[in-house]
Design an enzyme around this catalytic site. Structure first.
Site, short mmCIF file in Angstrom:
data_model
loop_
_atom_site.label_atom_id
_atom_site.label_comp_id
_atom_site.label_asym_id
_atom_site.label_seq_id
_atom_site.Cartn_x
_atom_site.Cartn_y
_atom_site.Cartn_z
N CYS A 79 0.70 -1.24 0.09
CA CYS A 79 0.03 0.09 0.10
C CYS A 79 0.78 1.44 0.15
O CYS A 79 1.32 1.54 0.89
CB CYS A 79 -1.02 -0.11 1.25
SG CYS A 79 -1.69 1.54 1.54
N CYS A 82 -0.04 3.91 2.58
CA CYS A 82 0.45 3.59 3.99
C CYS A 82 1.69 3.93 4.25
O CYS A 82 2.25 4.33 5.36
CB CYS A 82 0.11 2.08 4.16
SG CYS A 82 -1.58 1.47 3.82
#
Length: 324
Positions: A79, A82
């Site tokens: 991700c 993230c």
């Protein structure tokens, strides 16, 4: 958003997470036990960020939430957002000095927790306060928004459950701070003087840019933050027709744009409580993008007045009540 009881059947003991009243009692019992044992043990800043899995969730999150709000960062290695949000949350956990604990959960390795929290996308950030779960935000939110959310979370923990955080070793804080954050570039006397000169000359755009130049190197610089907020406020109101703005606000109590403009004028005119109250009311009456717009403008006006002003403290409490 209202806290909700955790329901983690198959992962944790449901008896540990009943109603809010029981959660508060558990928090009080935990503090009393710590006091009998000579008080809480101070931890190093590195202990404010922990990796959590399904096996340790009850111990590391639910039980710890009886003494400190636990912020949960659901993330994954693949991700990209993230990778932006995670380091920011880790830095804030150290900066907030034990006011909250950051628990990082890898969704790939903890699918059951992801399902139980109803995670639809990552990054997703939740909090657990005295056994009660709160969804905070999803996606890589701006730092200012994250800070405000954390402030409101901490306030809810203190006011509803008496959570005062965990003690941090001051010597370790000094070591951790010096290692984690580079010394900001500076000094900024020349830039700040340039900003003041621009304000005196009526060059609001020049003042805004000068303050932004300081904040580009030192985002937390208090004088630059205050100056930028004030310069941006003056920029917004300089071409307003006060009579028309107030008429629009009076004719359209549900018109968020009108209320925001009137709040700016209120503040410039010295009517601080009126400005804050107007926007708190707008947050209470609205939802979605309108609510976010009113809330974010209120946060900007807090910066104009300064965080230590009691009127800001009162308005923050009022905002927390309508949000939570």
């Amino acid at each position: 958003m209202q806290p909700r009881n955790m329901s983690m059947s198959g992962v944790v003991d449901l008896a540990a997470v009943k109603a809010a009243g029981e959660a508060k009692a558990k928090a009080e019992q935990a503090r009393a036990q710590a006091a009998r044992q000579g008080g809480p043990t101070a931890v190093a800043p590195s202990a404010l960020v922990i990796d959590v899995d399904e096996a340790g969730f009850e111990r590391d999150v639910l039980q710890r939430s009886a003494e400190v709000p636990v912020v949960i960062d659901f993330w994954a290695e693949w991700c990209e957002p993230c990778k932006q949000l995670g380091p920011l949350l880790e830095r804030l956990a150290v900066e907030y000095n034990g006011r909250f604990l950051l628990a990082k959960i890898d969704v790939d390795a903890n699918q059951m927790l992801m399902q139980q929290f109803g995670i639809q996308g990552i990054p997703a950030v939740f909090a657990v306060v005295a056994g009660q779960a709160l969804p905070l935000f999803q996606g890589a939110a701006p730092e200012a928004q994250i800070r405000e959310t954390l402030d409101q979370l901490i306030q809810v923990g203190e006011e509803r459950f008496g959570l005062t955080g965990i003690a941090v070793d001051p010597d370790a804080v000094a070591d951790g701070a010096s290692a984690a954050a580079p010394v900001p570039a500076g000094p900024y006397d020349a830039l700040l003087e340039a900003a003041m000169s621009a304000l005196d000359a009526g060059d609001l755009a020049g003042a805004v840019q000068a303050y932004k130049n300081v904040l580009a190197d030192d985002p937390a610089h208090p004088e630059a933050k205050l100056g930028l907020a004030q310069a941006e406020l003056l920029t917004r109101v300089q071409d307003m027709d006060p009579q028309q703005v107030r008429k629009n606000a009076a004719d359209g109590p549900a018109d968020v744009t009108a209320q925001i403009a009137a709040a700016d004028l209120d503040l410039v005119g010295g009517h601080v409580e009126d400005a804050f109250g107007r926007l708190v009311d707008a947050v209470r009456r609205t939802a979605g993008e309108d609510r976010d717009a009113a809330r974010l403008r209120l946060l900007e006006l807090f910066e104009v007045i300064g965080p230590d002003d009691p009127r800001v403290t009162t308005a923050r409490q009022a905002l927390a009540r309508v949000l939570f």
